[in-house]
Design a protein around this motif. Structure first.
Motif, PDB file in Angstrom:
ATOM      1  N   ALA A   1       0.829  -1.201   0.000  1.00  0.00           N
ATOM      2  CA  ALA A   1       0.000   0.000   0.000  1.00  0.00           C
ATOM      3  C   ALA A   1       0.867   1.256   0.000  1.00  0.00           C
ATOM      4  N   GLU A   2       2.003   1.204   0.703  1.00  0.00           N
ATOM      5  CA  GLU A   2       2.918   2.359   0.692  1.00  0.00           C
ATOM      6  C   GLU A   2       3.434   2.626  -0.716  1.00  0.00           C
ATOM      7  N   GLU A   3       3.754   1.563  -1.453  1.00  0.00           N
ATOM      8  CA  GLU A   3       4.187   1.751  -2.845  1.00  0.00           C
ATOM      9  C   GLU A   3       3.085   2.409  -3.664  1.00  0.00           C
ATOM     10  N   SER A   4       1.852   1.925  -3.475  1.00  0.00           N
ATOM     11  CA  SER A   4       0.731   2.477  -4.224  1.00  0.00           C
ATOM     12  C   SER A   4       0.479   3.922  -3.845  1.00  0.00           C
ATOM     13  N   VAL A   5       0.567   4.239  -2.552  1.00  0.00           N
ATOM     14  CA  VAL A   5       0.382   5.624  -2.107  1.00  0.00           C
ATOM     15  C   VAL A   5       1.478   6.520  -2.678  1.00  0.00           C
ATOM     16  N   ALA A   6       2.710   6.033  -2.702  1.00  0.00           N
ATOM     17  CA  ALA A   6       3.802   6.824  -3.282  1.00  0.00           C
ATOM     18  C   ALA A   6       3.500   7.162  -4.737  1.00  0.00           C
ATOM     19  N   ALA A   7       2.956   6.190  -5.477  1.00  0.00           N
ATOM     20  CA  ALA A   7       2.596   6.443  -6.876  1.00  0.00           C
ATOM     21  C   ALA A   7       1.477   7.479  -6.967  1.00  0.00           C
ATOM     22  N   GLN A   8       0.534   7.421  -6.037  1.00  0.00           N
ATOM     23  CA  GLN A   8      -0.571   8.382  -6.058  1.00  0.00           C
ATOM     24  C   GLN A   8      -0.109   9.776  -5.663  1.00  0.00           C
TER      25      GLN A   8
ATOM     26  N   ASP B   1       2.898  10.939  -6.216  1.00  0.00           N
ATOM     27  CA  ASP B   1       3.606  11.435  -7.390  1.00  0.00           C
ATOM     28  C   ASP B   1       2.634  11.959  -8.431  1.00  0.00           C
ATOM     29  N   TYR B   2       1.545  11.239  -8.618  1.00  0.00           N
ATOM     30  CA  TYR B   2       0.508  11.668  -9.575  1.00  0.00           C
ATOM     31  C   TYR B   2      -0.095  13.012  -9.159  1.00  0.00           C
ATOM     32  N   LEU B   3      -0.464  13.127  -7.892  1.00  0.00           N
ATOM     33  CA  LEU B   3      -1.082  14.368  -7.416  1.00  0.00           C
ATOM     34  C   LEU B   3      -0.124  15.556  -7.510  1.00  0.00           C
ATOM     35  N   ASP B   4       1.149  15.304  -7.224  1.00  0.00           N
ATOM     36  CA  ASP B   4       2.131  16.397  -7.283  1.00  0.00           C
ATOM     37  C   ASP B   4       2.415  16.868  -8.703  1.00  0.00           C
ATOM     38  N   ARG B   5       2.035  16.056  -9.690  1.00  0.00           N
ATOM     39  CA  ARG B   5       2.268  16.429 -11.079  1.00  0.00           C
ATOM     40  C   ARG B   5       1.055  17.112 -11.714  1.00  0.00           C
ATOM     41  N   LEU B   6      -0.074  17.147 -10.993  1.00  0.00           N
ATOM     42  CA  LEU B   6      -1.266  17.767 -11.554  1.00  0.00           C
ATOM     43  C   LEU B   6      -1.100  19.278 -11.657  1.00  0.00           C
TER      44      LEU B   6
END
Length: 263
Positions: A249-256, A258-263
């Motif tokens: 879940a930590e890996e998945s949250v890290a990906a999310q 990263d996604y939010l920070d790129r919006l």
């Protein structure tokens, strides 16, 4: 497609007209019942999708199950070891090449890419590039059965984790693409890499998209409460989830994040 046979218990033995699942004995919180090894074909020739882990008993079971049928090719939905670990050994047993998007997992001259069509025993498998869970994830459309083999892109139950070799932006685009394809092609089944067959493809994909949007909203809310690191966010958003799943879940949250920070 004449119908789907779904056995009681595990997905082992699940069948459509031209696809059959032989379940690998590697159950876990991440792999659910185990890895689904799909045998596709008819008559004297088949392709095998995702031989699974490097488990000699499973690989020989698959080969024994085929009897006199010849394996023309081994296809990988992606390179994670629970799907690809046994590919090299199975290739040696079956005398067949291994095709994958990632060259590191190929045995033979041919790879796989979006838009390719693999043929076996008069059947076609259309290759869809579906990055997100991993960079090299592929799905295979079997028009004869109205079925899409989804690897880890869509699971038979639960939701997919975004690995370090994947990305959420890609994954959201993949889900949108599969949702459009499922409706346009009138898909009747999703054949996942783990878990049972899904017989409502459009509904399943709608649920996946809604879940991803909900998770992003939950992460935004956790950030608003002061959580900053993936671990801090997992402790809030995944509080009710088995702690054995928290590292993934930590890996998945890290990906999310990263996604939010790129919006």
């Amino acid at each position: 497609m004449s119908g789907i046979h779904i056995p009681i218990g595990t997905p082992d033995g699940t069948r459509t007209e031209h696809a059959e699942n032989l379940l690998a004995p590697n159950p876990s919180a991440m792999t659910l019942d185990g890895t689904n090894t799909w045998v596709i074909g008819g008559g004297e020739e088949v392709v095998v999708v995702d031989p699974g882990p490097d488990d000699e008993a499973h690989l020989r079971r698959v080969l024994d199950h085929l009897g006199e049928r010849r394996v023309t090719e081994i296809l990988l939905t992606h390179g994670h070891v629970d799907h690809s670990g046994g590919a090299r050994r199975f290739a040696a047993l079956a005398g067949a090449p291994v095709r994958a998007l990632d060259p590191r997992h190929r045995l033979g001259e041919e790879g796989l890419a979006d838009g390719d069509v693999v043929t076996v025993a008069g059947l076609e498998l259309h290759v869809y590039g579906t990055p997100g869970h991993s960079f090299d994830s592929l799905c295979f459309w079997l028009p004869a059965d109205g079925a899409m083999l989804t690897g880890d892109t869509v699971l038979g139950r639960g939701t997919t984790m975004i690995g370090q070799d994947g990305g959420l932006a890609d994954y959201l685009r993949t889900l949108d693409r599969l949702r459009v394809a499922a409706e346009r092609l009138e898909a009747r089944a999703l054949l996942p890499g783990h878990g049972p067959v899904l017989t409502d493809p459009v509904g399943a994909l709608d649920g996946y998209v809604a879940h991803r949007r909900e998770r992003l909203d939950q992460i935004r809310a956790a950030r608003a409460r002061g959580a900053r690191t993936p671990r801090e966010i997992v402790e809030i958003v995944y509080a009710g989830v088995d702690r054995s799943l928290w590292p993934a879940a930590e890996e998945s949250v890290a990906a999310q994040l990263d996604y939010l920070d790129r919006l």
